[in-house]
Design a protein around this motif. Structure first.
Motif, PDB file in Angstrom:
ATOM      1  N   UNK A 142      78.271 -19.269  53.282  1.00 12.79           N
ATOM      2  CA  UNK A 142      79.059 -18.029  53.213  1.00 12.79           C
ATOM      3  C   UNK A 142      78.080 -16.919  52.837  1.00 12.79           C
ATOM      4  N   UNK A 143      78.482 -15.657  52.989  1.00 10.40           N
ATOM      5  CA  UNK A 143      77.590 -14.595  52.506  1.00 10.40           C
ATOM      6  C   UNK A 143      77.441 -14.684  50.985  1.00 10.40           C
ATOM      7  N   UNK A 144      76.283 -14.288  50.472  1.00 11.10           N
ATOM      8  CA  UNK A 144      76.060 -14.276  49.016  1.00 11.10           C
ATOM      9  C   UNK A 144      77.125 -13.397  48.362  1.00 11.10           C
ATOM     10  N   UNK A 145      77.554 -13.799  47.177  1.00 11.97           N
ATOM     11  CA  UNK A 145      78.559 -13.011  46.457  1.00 11.97           C
ATOM     12  C   UNK A 145      79.974 -13.513  46.669  1.00 11.97           C
ATOM     13  N   UNK A 146      80.140 -14.519  47.526  1.00 12.74           N
ATOM     14  CA  UNK A 146      81.471 -15.098  47.738  1.00 12.74           C
ATOM     15  C   UNK A 146      81.929 -15.779  46.446  1.00 12.74           C
ATOM     16  N   UNK A 147      83.196 -15.565  46.101  1.00 15.52           N
ATOM     17  CA  UNK A 147      83.751 -16.119  44.857  1.00 15.52           C
ATOM     18  C   UNK A 147      83.510 -17.639  44.772  1.00 15.52           C
ATOM     19  N   UNK A 148      83.088 -18.090  43.598  1.00 14.16           N
ATOM     20  CA  UNK A 148      82.763 -19.511  43.415  1.00 14.16           C
ATOM     21  C   UNK A 148      83.962 -20.409  43.704  1.00 14.16           C
ATOM     22  N   UNK A 149      85.182 -19.922  43.406  1.00 14.19           N
ATOM     23  CA  UNK A 149      86.370 -20.746  43.653  1.00 14.19           C
ATOM     24  C   UNK A 149      86.600 -20.929  45.160  1.00 14.19           C
ATOM     25  N   UNK A 150      86.246 -19.917  45.937  1.00 16.98           N
ATOM     26  CA  UNK A 150      86.365 -20.031  47.407  1.00 16.98           C
ATOM     27  C   UNK A 150      85.326 -21.028  47.928  1.00 16.98           C
ATOM     28  N   UNK A 151      84.110 -20.943  47.408  1.00 19.22           N
ATOM     29  CA  UNK A 151      83.060 -21.893  47.827  1.00 19.22           C
ATOM     30  C   UNK A 151      83.513 -23.323  47.518  1.00 19.22           C
ATOM     31  N   UNK A 152      84.120 -23.519  46.348  1.00 22.29           N
ATOM     32  CA  UNK A 152      84.567 -24.866  45.970  1.00 22.29           C
ATOM     33  C   UNK A 152      85.638 -25.373  46.934  1.00 22.29           C
ATOM     34  N   UNK A 180      90.142 -11.109  41.621  1.00 23.50           N
ATOM     35  CA  UNK A 180      89.314 -11.997  42.435  1.00 23.50           C
ATOM     36  C   UNK A 180      89.781 -13.429  42.308  1.00 23.50           C
ATOM     37  N   UNK A 181      90.117 -13.855  41.089  1.00 20.60           N
ATOM     38  CA  UNK A 181      90.578 -15.225  40.852  1.00 20.60           C
ATOM     39  C   UNK A 181      91.901 -15.468  41.567  1.00 20.60           C
ATOM     40  N   UNK A 182      92.798 -14.454  41.483  1.00 20.14           N
ATOM     41  CA  UNK A 182      94.094 -14.592  42.155  1.00 20.14           C
ATOM     42  C   UNK A 182      93.881 -14.722  43.661  1.00 20.14           C
ATOM     43  N   UNK A 183      92.984 -13.876  44.209  1.00 17.10           N
ATOM     44  CA  UNK A 183      92.710 -13.934  45.653  1.00 17.10           C
ATOM     45  C   UNK A 183      92.150 -15.307  46.019  1.00 17.10           C
ATOM     46  N   UNK A 184      91.237 -15.824  45.189  1.00 20.73           N
ATOM     47  CA  UNK A 184      90.629 -17.120  45.461  1.00 20.73           C
ATOM     48  C   UNK A 184      91.673 -18.233  45.409  1.00 20.73           C
ATOM     49  N   UNK A 185      92.653 -18.080  44.495  1.00 20.12           N
ATOM     50  CA  UNK A 185      93.696 -19.116  44.396  1.00 20.12           C
ATOM     51  C   UNK A 185      94.510 -19.184  45.685  1.00 20.12           C
ATOM     52  N   UNK A 186      94.783 -18.008  46.274  1.00 17.58           N
ATOM     53  CA  UNK A 186      95.596 -17.956  47.504  1.00 17.58           C
ATOM     54  C   UNK A 186      94.796 -18.314  48.755  1.00 17.58           C
ATOM     55  N   UNK A 187      93.506 -18.218  48.667  1.00 17.51           N
ATOM     56  CA  UNK A 187      92.616 -18.392  49.829  1.00 17.51           C
ATOM     57  C   UNK A 187      92.819 -19.749  50.486  1.00 17.51           C
ATOM     58  N   UNK A 188      92.880 -19.820  51.813  1.00 14.25           N
ATOM     59  CA  UNK A 188      92.788 -18.723  52.777  1.00 14.25           C
ATOM     60  C   UNK A 188      94.172 -18.266  53.225  1.00 14.25           C
TER      61      UNK A 188
END
Ligand code: MLT
Length: 326
Positions: free
Chosen positions: A256-266, A21-29
């Motif tokens: 965003x929908x609830x449960x979205x990774x905090x790093x993505x929200x940031x 999840x962290x890796x995905x958030x790092x690459x997002x979007x």
């Protein structure tokens, strides 16, 4: 496998999922982001969304695409985002209706305080009372008398139960202790088209949907619902100046929908804050009678706080008015 081995395997799996999840958030979007606007294209919420989306696209390096999902006063589109995948690729830009729907709809299929991850506030937009240009009353005092005298013969457009125009209409009818005939649309964009065309008498709508039409003389304007007059409509009195006890500002937020990774929200919060300091956004907002919020307000905490307090505020007002969608 003994119990300890099972526990270790489960912990490793959980750690692995958190890591991925962290890796995905790092690459997002890594692909386009959709922002759902729960009203028609061409209306005030859509206008705000498209201005913000364009600048956020530049910052995030991916297209931020606005999708209009109108209907049921904004609750259809909001419901769609509430159940969307919480991966940061489906967001919701909605307004004050997030706080009125829980009382207006006794069977709302989502909970605004549970099913969404707030990203930040965007702006608070004044509302204006406007009518078709050949409508008989010419001042706010005359308009109030006319509505009281003609009641249900006056047609009032709104963008569905849960919209800002419906809320303002409800407050107006309450203040005048008179019912008008209300006509729902999927958004204030098409409602405005019918007011300009003379098919509907009036609406109370956001300045982002009325300023150009007032300036062009396509509609007759009576008042602005803020404490002070608007700089770009200096001749338009406030409701208080005209003796009408009705003040309202339509706040907008990004979720965003609830449960979205905090790093993505940031990341989204940072992009939103940047968009709100963009010169084009600031000057276009000013032309339409509004200003972006400060960076301190474009945060999950500020949006959460306002949403919670507004749900409580409007609950009392709506219950007193006895207006419900179902
Ligand atoms: C409203 O009345 O809530 C809005 O003006 C709807 C819209 O953006 O069309």
């Amino acid at each position: 496998m003994n119990k300890n081995t099972v526990t270790l395997a489960a912990s490793m799996l959980a750690a692995g999922l958190a890591f991925s999840g962290t890796v995905l958030a790092q690459d997002y979007p890594t692909k386009p982001i959709t922002v759902v606007v729960p009203f028609s294209a061409g209306g005030p919420t859509d206008t705000v969304a498209r201005l913000i989306a364009e600048v956020m696209s530049q910052d995030l390096g991916q297209q931020v695409v606005v999708q209009n999902v109108g209907g049921a006063g904004g609750t259809l589109g909001a419901g769609q985002v509430a159940t969307a995948q919480a991966d940061g690729y489906t967001l919701l830009l909605h307004h004050i209706g997030m706080s009125t729907a829980p009382t207006l709809y006794r069977s709302l299929p989502y909970d605004p305080t549970v099913d969404f991850a707030p990203i930040g506030l965007i702006t608070s937009v004044p509302m204006t009372l406007v009518a078709k240009k050949d409508f008989e009353p010419t001042t706010l005092a005359e308009l109030m008398d006319y509505i009281k005298a003609n009641g249900e013969n006056v047609t009032y457009a709104h963008a569905g139960i849960g919209s800002a125009s419906q809320l303002c209409g409800m407050l107006l009818m309450d203040a005048l202790d008179t019912q008008m005939t209300t006509v729902p649309y999927q958004g204030a964009g098409p409602a405005m088209t019918d007011i300009i065309g003379g098919q509907i008498d009036m609406i109370c709508d956001q300045s982002t949907n009325t300023t150009s039409q007032i300036q062009a003389g396509e509609v007759k304007a009576y008042a602005v619902t803020t404490a002070a007059r608007l700089g770009n409509l200096p001749d338009l009195p406030t409701t208080a100046e005209g003796g009408l006890d009705l003040q309202i500002g339509v706040w907008h937020g990004l979720y965003a929908p609830a449960g979205t990774d905090a790093a993505i929200i940031t990341k989204l919060e940072a992009a939103l804050q940047k968009a709100l300091t963009d010169e084009t956004v600031i000057s276009r907002f000013a032309e339409l009678g509004t200003v972006p919020v400060t960076a301190a307000e474009a945060t999950p905490a500020a949006l959460t706080e306002l949403l919670t307090s507004q749900i409580a505020l409007w609950k009392g007002v709506i219950e007193a008015a006895g207006v419900y969608a179902d």
